[in-house]
Scaffold this active site. Sequence first.
Site, PDB file in Angstrom:
ATOM      1  N   CYS A  11       2.526   4.223   9.155  1.00  0.00           N
ATOM      2  CA  CYS A  11       1.358   4.279   8.060  1.00  0.00           C
ATOM      3  C   CYS A  11       1.479   4.623   6.914  1.00  0.00           C
ATOM      4  O   CYS A  11       2.310   5.543   6.277  1.00  0.00           O
ATOM      5  CB  CYS A  11       1.073   5.792   8.829  1.00  0.00           C
ATOM      6  N   CYS A  47       0.272   7.217   4.756  1.00  0.00           N
ATOM      7  CA  CYS A  47       0.273   9.024   4.526  1.00  0.00           C
ATOM      8  C   CYS A  47       1.899   9.035   4.454  1.00  0.00           C
ATOM      9  O   CYS A  47       2.562  10.124   3.799  1.00  0.00           O
ATOM     10  CB  CYS A  47       0.775   8.926   6.239  1.00  0.00           C
ATOM     11  N   ASP A  48       2.867   8.059   4.544  1.00  0.00           N
ATOM     12  CA  ASP A  48       4.289   8.225   4.026  1.00  0.00           C
ATOM     13  C   ASP A  48       4.915   7.341   2.973  1.00  0.00           C
ATOM     14  O   ASP A  48       5.592   7.124   1.729  1.00  0.00           O
ATOM     15  CB  ASP A  48       5.141   7.414   5.004  1.00  0.00           C
TER      16      ASP A  48
END
Length: 306
Positions: free
Chosen positions: A132, A135-136
């Site tokens: 992701c 997300c990261d």
Amino acid sequence: MHNVVIIGSGPAGLTAAMYAARANLAPLLIEGWQAGGQLTTTTEVENYPGFAKGIMGPELMKEMRFQAERFGTVFKTGDATSVDLRSWPFTVIVDGEESLATKSLIIATGASPMTLGLSNEKRLWGHGVSSCATCDGFFFKGKELVVVGGGDSAMEEATFLTKFATKVSIVHRRDKLRASKIMQDRAMKNEKIAFVWNSIIEDVLGQDVVTGVRIRNVVTGKVWDLPCAGFFLAIGHHPNTALFTGQLGIDGAGYLLTNHGTATNVPGVFAAGDVQDPHYRQAVTAAGTGCMAAIDAERFLEALGA
């Protein structure tokens, strides 16, 4: 007999439980042997509202579980192994043994990122290995990254990562991309993106964090190591819907079909989170549909006079 049974303990399932419990529906949540969903494999979460300084993924899921439990949610550890949605009330079997009857069902079983099956890939998940970028990606400012894949998802992930990384290498096993023309053009025009053609990832390198990947050219057989700080898988997600095949509407990619909010084609059965969301796949959107599913279930039960 239960009013609401929820299958899944990620953000969607726990939010559904929270809302259902506050509506005095006494929900039972089947949380699985590996409770908490994908966020339990994530380190710091900085894009979930309400946590200005960020929060660790497992900690966020623990807090959400406490909150649902506080309002009266009952948790059952185990896996839902079969369901019967052909007659009402519905039947859910846990671990092949225990049978539960319920007037409504909320499915929040999520989706699993497809992986390459490498041993270090699993060991370093959350420590440089991710699926992701949204997300990261933020954690890799000023670093070099590697993305594997050749479809729209890979192009989208790589393009997003260039907001933070100094260089993003896309590794693809063929010499042509599967991605749409517009996504290909966008990636190829990005000066921070490089392509490694006709190649596969043989291993992920690093002891405590990712330090690189081992690549093999499938045409020449050449093997070499490419240093990087992060390795992103963009080869797709697999929605966890096998349990419902033949009983619920499922699209060509395997996601549960919903309409009018979270309703499936079976009245009284609702779906929330990544199991029905091929587009966003974020914790906050999963939580939002969990809320919707609980409200939809409550209204279904009210209409029945149940």
